[in-house]
Write an enzyme that holds these catalytic residues in place. Structure first.
Site, mmCIF file in Angstrom:
data_model
loop_
_atom_site.group_PDB
_atom_site.id
_atom_site.type_symbol
_atom_site.label_atom_id
_atom_site.label_comp_id
_atom_site.label_asym_id
_atom_site.label_seq_id
_atom_site.Cartn_x
_atom_site.Cartn_y
_atom_site.Cartn_z
ATOM 1 N N ASN A 142 -4.760 45.313 70.757
ATOM 2 C CA ASN A 142 -3.390 45.041 70.298
ATOM 3 C C ASN A 142 -3.306 43.745 69.485
ATOM 4 O OD1 ASN A 142 -3.640 43.026 72.201
ATOM 5 N ND2 ASN A 142 -1.895 43.637 73.448
ATOM 6 N N HIS A 170 -4.418 40.714 70.455
ATOM 7 C CA HIS A 170 -4.314 39.435 71.165
ATOM 8 C C HIS A 170 -5.586 38.618 71.006
ATOM 9 C CE1 HIS A 170 -5.777 41.298 75.253
ATOM 10 N NE2 HIS A 170 -6.775 40.623 74.748
ATOM 11 N N GLU A 211 -0.467 37.332 73.813
ATOM 12 C CA GLU A 211 -0.076 38.720 73.591
ATOM 13 C C GLU A 211 0.936 38.830 72.441
ATOM 14 O OE1 GLU A 211 -1.670 40.995 74.926
ATOM 15 O OE2 GLU A 211 -1.712 40.977 77.117
ATOM 16 N N ASP A 244 -9.413 31.604 78.709
ATOM 17 C CA ASP A 244 -8.364 32.081 79.606
ATOM 18 C C ASP A 244 -8.907 32.457 80.984
ATOM 19 O OD1 ASP A 244 -9.786 34.331 78.785
ATOM 20 O OD2 ASP A 244 -8.171 35.116 77.555
HETATM 21 C C1 GLP Z 1 -9.637 40.220 77.177
HETATM 22 C C2 GLP Z 1 -9.727 38.690 76.986
HETATM 23 C C3 GLP Z 1 -9.901 38.351 75.554
HETATM 24 C C4 GLP Z 1 -10.845 39.354 74.943
HETATM 25 C C5 GLP Z 1 -10.148 40.682 74.836
HETATM 26 C C6 GLP Z 1 -11.002 41.829 74.351
HETATM 27 O O1 GLP Z 1 -8.657 40.645 77.996
HETATM 28 N N1 GLP Z 1 -8.688 37.910 77.537
HETATM 29 O O2 GLP Z 1 -10.342 37.020 75.427
HETATM 30 O O3 GLP Z 1 -11.237 38.943 73.680
HETATM 31 O O4 GLP Z 1 -9.447 40.984 75.998
HETATM 32 O O5 GLP Z 1 -11.813 42.330 75.353
HETATM 33 P P1 GLP Z 1 -12.995 43.325 75.085
HETATM 34 O O6 GLP Z 1 -14.061 42.532 74.417
HETATM 35 O O7 GLP Z 1 -13.416 43.809 76.448
HETATM 36 O O8 GLP Z 1 -12.475 44.418 74.227
#
Ligand code: GLP
Length: 241
Positions: A135, A137, A142, A66
């Site tokens: 959450n 995702h 989402e 993404d």
């Molecule tokens: C982000 C990314 C995800 C990632 C998630 C968790 O916003 N878009 O691909 O896996 O949120 O992030 P973190 O590893 O900082 O908790």
């Protein structure tokens, strides 16, 4: 699902890097990559493995999950900037083989269709590295009533904006949309490795382990895939910090 529970974050990072290094060794590989704080340690380990001659990125093609929208690739919080800094600039990958949705695409729909075409053109993703939001995702798919199968432009949820705005100077500076691979794009990968760290992710793991599938917890869709390796630390697994 193959579940690996690590004692701590550093063991999780090393384990994940070992799996990626083995997957890319000696062959052309299409890797799906993730951003966020969780895979940072894995990227450090991969850079170390490369420096010590233990892994070779010359035959690797990558597709990131993404990118924020709109955001310039030069913005320090863009995922393009993140990937260059944390991995691509540190290993022998050919940058023209690295793909991340273009955060300033004038026609995002076209960009999404082109992204899908490029993934298919590369022969599909061999190994997708995935993180998870608190959450539930995956990528930026989402929770909601509906999920999209393919790469698409999406609105970020309030909780993700809150969670990720810590990286931006102000909440207003943070993009409220993103381009993300869809659930089908992710599930079409031949193998998936999910990294989950910290008690804040415990709820998402619990939902995954329940074995049901619900759009309210996008991570549960991994129950449809037959080659998932989950690497988590004790905090995420037990819900204690
Ligand atoms: C982000 C990314 C995800 C990632 C998630 C968790 O916003 N878009 O691909 O896996 O949120 O992030 P973190 O590893 O900082 O908790």
């Amino acid at each position: 699902m193959n579940i690996i529970v690590c004692d701590n974050y550093s063991e999780l990072s090393k384990t994940a890097a070992g799996i990626v290094a083995e997957a890319i060794s000696g062959k052309k590989t299409c890797l799906g990559l993730a951003t966020g704080s969780t895979p940072e340690g894995m990227y450090d380990c991969l850079a170390e493995l490369y420096e010590s001659g233990k892994c070779d990125f010359s035959g690797v093609v990558t597709f990131n999950l993404d990118e924020y929208y709109p955001i310039s690739p030069d913005h320090p919080q863009s995922y393009r900037y993140y990937m260059n800094r944390r991995l691509f600039n540190r290993v022998n990958i050919n940058k023209s083989n690295t793909h991340i949705p273009f955060g300033l695409a004038p026609d995002p729909e076209l960009e999404c269709a082109e992204y899908e075409r490029q993934i298919a053109g590369a022969g599909g993703i061999d190994l997708q590295v995935l993180g998870v939001g608190a959450n539930g995702h995956i990528g930026f798919n989402e929770p909601g009533d509906e999920l999209m199968p393919l790469t698409h432009l999406t609105e970020l949820s309030k909780s993700t904006i809150k969670a990720n705005s810590r990286f931006f100077e102000t909440v207003d500076e943070m993009p409220k949309k993103a381009i993300t691979m869809g659930i089908k794009t992710i599930l079409t990968s031949r193998r998936i490795v999910v990294l989950v760290s910290g008690a804040v992710k415990h709820e998402a793991l619990k939902k995954l382990f329940e074995g049901k599938i619900t759009a309210s917890w996008p991570i549960t869709f991994l129950n449809l895939h037959n080659d998932v390796t989950l690497i988590c630390d004790r905090g995420a697994y037990n819900g204690t910090s």
